[in-house]
Design a protein around this motif. Structure first.
Motif, short mmCIF file in Angstrom:
data_model
loop_
_atom_site.label_atom_id
_atom_site.label_comp_id
_atom_site.label_asym_id
_atom_site.label_seq_id
_atom_site.Cartn_x
_atom_site.Cartn_y
_atom_site.Cartn_z
N LEU A 171 14.83 -9.32 2.23
CA LEU A 171 14.92 -9.69 3.38
C LEU A 171 13.29 -10.10 3.92
O LEU A 171 12.65 -10.38 3.18
CB LEU A 171 14.81 -8.49 4.17
N SER A 172 13.18 -10.97 4.78
CA SER A 172 12.49 -12.07 5.47
C SER A 172 11.44 -10.25 5.89
O SER A 172 11.67 -9.31 6.42
CB SER A 172 12.52 -12.79 5.89
N LYS A 173 10.56 -10.12 5.78
CA LYS A 173 8.65 -9.54 6.21
C LYS A 173 8.61 -9.68 7.36
O LYS A 173 7.48 -10.66 7.38
CB LYS A 173 8.53 -8.47 4.87
N ILE A 174 8.66 -9.01 8.14
CA ILE A 174 7.08 -8.92 9.61
C ILE A 174 6.76 -8.13 9.31
O ILE A 174 7.03 -6.92 9.50
CB ILE A 174 7.72 -8.97 10.75
N THR A 175 4.83 -7.96 9.25
CA THR A 175 4.03 -7.24 9.10
C THR A 175 4.14 -6.71 10.65
O THR A 175 4.07 -7.44 11.94
CB THR A 175 3.10 -7.32 8.26
N TYR A 176 3.61 -5.30 11.08
CA TYR A 176 3.10 -5.41 12.69
C TYR A 176 2.17 -4.33 12.41
O TYR A 176 2.23 -3.13 12.11
CB TYR A 176 5.12 -4.40 13.07
N HIS A 177 1.61 -4.52 13.32
CA HIS A 177 -0.07 -3.87 12.97
C HIS A 177 -0.43 -3.29 14.95
O HIS A 177 -0.08 -4.02 15.31
CB HIS A 177 -1.12 -5.09 13.09
N THR A 178 0.23 -1.88 13.67
CA THR A 178 0.61 -0.82 15.37
C THR A 178 -0.49 -0.82 16.06
O THR A 178 -0.81 -0.47 17.06
CB THR A 178 0.90 0.72 14.58
N LYS A 179 -2.31 -0.85 15.85
CA LYS A 179 -2.90 -0.79 16.57
C LYS A 179 -3.11 -2.15 17.49
O LYS A 179 -3.07 -1.96 18.61
CB LYS A 179 -4.14 -0.72 15.45
N LYS A 180 -2.92 -2.76 17.17
CA LYS A 180 -3.68 -3.80 17.56
C LYS A 180 -1.92 -5.08 18.57
O LYS A 180 -2.23 -5.58 19.48
CB LYS A 180 -3.99 -5.80 16.70
N LYS A 181 -0.97 -4.10 17.70
CA LYS A 181 0.65 -4.54 18.49
C LYS A 181 0.76 -5.80 18.06
O LYS A 181 1.43 -6.32 19.48
CB LYS A 181 0.61 -4.48 20.01
N GLU A 182 0.56 -5.66 17.69
CA GLU A 182 1.40 -7.73 16.49
C GLU A 182 1.80 -7.30 15.13
O GLU A 182 1.38 -7.07 14.42
CB GLU A 182 -0.69 -8.49 16.27
N SER A 183 2.04 -8.63 15.07
CA SER A 183 3.37 -9.02 13.95
C SER A 183 2.69 -10.41 13.56
O SER A 183 2.95 -11.35 13.94
CB SER A 183 4.64 -8.67 14.79
#
Length: 449
Positions: A172-184
């Protein structure tokens, strides 16, 4: 729930600006652990569907079910049964009339129906083992809110639409989510490699041991010795999800199943099962042979549980030297609906108080399965009346001799049958009873002399 509904409407509106109609990706944290998998499908008319999955396994489960639908589903019952094996959360935008009463009440309490929308979110839990009530609850509500919150964060829908579909299997395509920055973040070519392939046993929910013979050999020999007739007919045996998933008010936990045997134009046996129990399945087949002491030309099965059923019945079939195959031939069982099955497992008098069965009673030709039903019913009466057991046993043996003779001599006259029965030392009174029974069943002789 209000945040979930409002967020879904926001996603629907934003999708109108995105040309890509299908998109799917795994959203992972910085260490690569899957947080959720989301798949969206939409068109310009505002139709919108979504699937949310907590794990790769859940996603694989749903995809395998949908692939299986394409491969083998032939009836509405097939479709419903295979859909019952899916996992995850499904969301569809549908007219208000299609929203179940429980969810409609929630929409009204939240004031959403007063907005006069053309379509409303229908949210279904595919994880509910009982399909009678599929509203999301508890942790599923929290999970849905988590996914919807991510979808409504600025830029995430566009990021999801920018992902490319991997060409490799189990990725699957993978999106990385930075939980602290709330950025994908998504970089072209980022993929998540799946775990091992989902096994068939895991897909149908079986966690038991490998197939072997559970029935004692002595029991098998006794059953085989009791066989008194071979027929050129094929018999069907089918394992299915129980109609209690779709009808009734059964509150038992976990999936339930039914084991069905059919021949001719009728269901000869239907047994409810609480679990996928190979021992019960093998013993049910042996009990069938005791009640109907005849072997068919072959046994057939089909459906999503067919490979499982074949694996666990093969040891018994080999003992009886009867071919057993997963078939694509027309199925008598497929002519029955879940309404029929529900009736058969809940009615006190299943064969005689269901109007739809009248269709099967007007057969022009003599039907061996009809005779066997009468034979079976007569045998059941014998169990309840031991004081006539000897005479009933004599009649049963006479009927078996008659059926066996007619199966080999389809153009036999009445005199030829009488002669055969006399040679088998059948008394005059029993010969008359046999002919009366054949007449009641609609069997006609080419020569009435």
């Amino acid at each position: 729930m209000e945040e979930i509904y409002n967020g879904l409407y926001q996603v629907q509106e934003e999708l109108a600006e995105i040309e890509k109609e299908t998109m799917v990706a795994a959203v992972c944290n910085q260490s690569g652990k899957v947080q959720f998998i989301v798949q969206l499908m939409h068109n310009k008319e505002g139709q919108f569907a979504a699937f949310f999955h907590k794990t790769v396994r859940e996603y694989q489960h749903r995809i395998k079910a949908e692939d299986t639908i394409v491969a083998i589903a032939e009836t509405e019952e097939d479709l419903a049964e295979i859909e019952g094996l899916r996992k995850g959360i499904q969301i569809l935008f549908v007219p208000l009339d299609f929203i179940p009463k429980s969810q409609k009440e929630t929409l009204r309490n939240l004031g959403i129906t007063r907005k006069r929308k053309k379509l409303y979110p229908l949210i279904l839990s595919l994880n509910d083992s009982k399909l009678l009530s599929r509203n999301i609850k508890g942790a599923e509500v929290t999970f849905c809110k988590k996914v919807v919150d991510w979808l409504t964060q600025e830029g995430n829908l566009a990021l999801l639409a920018a992902t490319t579909k991997p060409t490799e299997n189990n990725t699957l395509s993978k999106i990385t989510y930075h939980t602290k920055k709330k950025e994908s973040v998504y970089e072209q070519g980022d993929i998540l490699q799946f775990e091992e392939e989902l096994t068939y046993e895991e897909f149908i929910g079986y966690k038991g041991e490998k197939p072997h013979l559970y029935v004692p050999e002595l029991t098998l020999y006794r059953a085989k010795k009791g066989i008194q007739l071979s027929t050129s007919e094929s018999f069907e045996i089918r394992l299915m999800l129980s109609p209690t998933h779709f009808y009734g008010k059964d509150e038992k936990d976990g999936p339930q199943y039914i084991l069905i045997i059919a021949f001719g134009m009728e269901i000869a046996l239907i047994e409810p099962m609480d679990t996928l129990d190979p021992k019960f399945i093998q013993n049910t087949l042996i009990e069938f042979y005791k009640d109907v002491p005849m072997t068919p030309k072959k046994w057939m099965t089909k459906g999503v549980f067919a490979p499982f059923l074949k694996d666990y019945l093969d040891p018994v079939m080999e003992f009886f030297k009867t071919p057993f195959e997963i078939s694509s031939e027309d199925s008598v069982i497929d002519t029955y609906t879940f309404d029929h099955f529900f009736h058969l497992i809940t009615s006190d008098d299943p064969y005689y108080d269901f109007d739809d069965y009248d269709d099967y009673e007007d057969l022009e030709d003599f039907d061996l399965s009809e005779e066997l039903r009468e034979f079976r019913d007569f045998h059941e009466e014998a169990k309840r009346a031991p004081f006539v057991e000897k005479e009933l046993e004599e009649f049963q043996n006479a009927m078996i001799a008659a059926v066996k003779f007619l199966a080999k001599n389809s153009k036999a006259t009445t005199n030829e049958l009488k002669k055969h029965l006399k040679e088998n030392e059948v008394r005059k009174e029993m010969i008359a009873a046999v002919f009366q029974e054949l007449d009641d069943l609609g069997y006609s002789f080419p020569n009435l002399t």
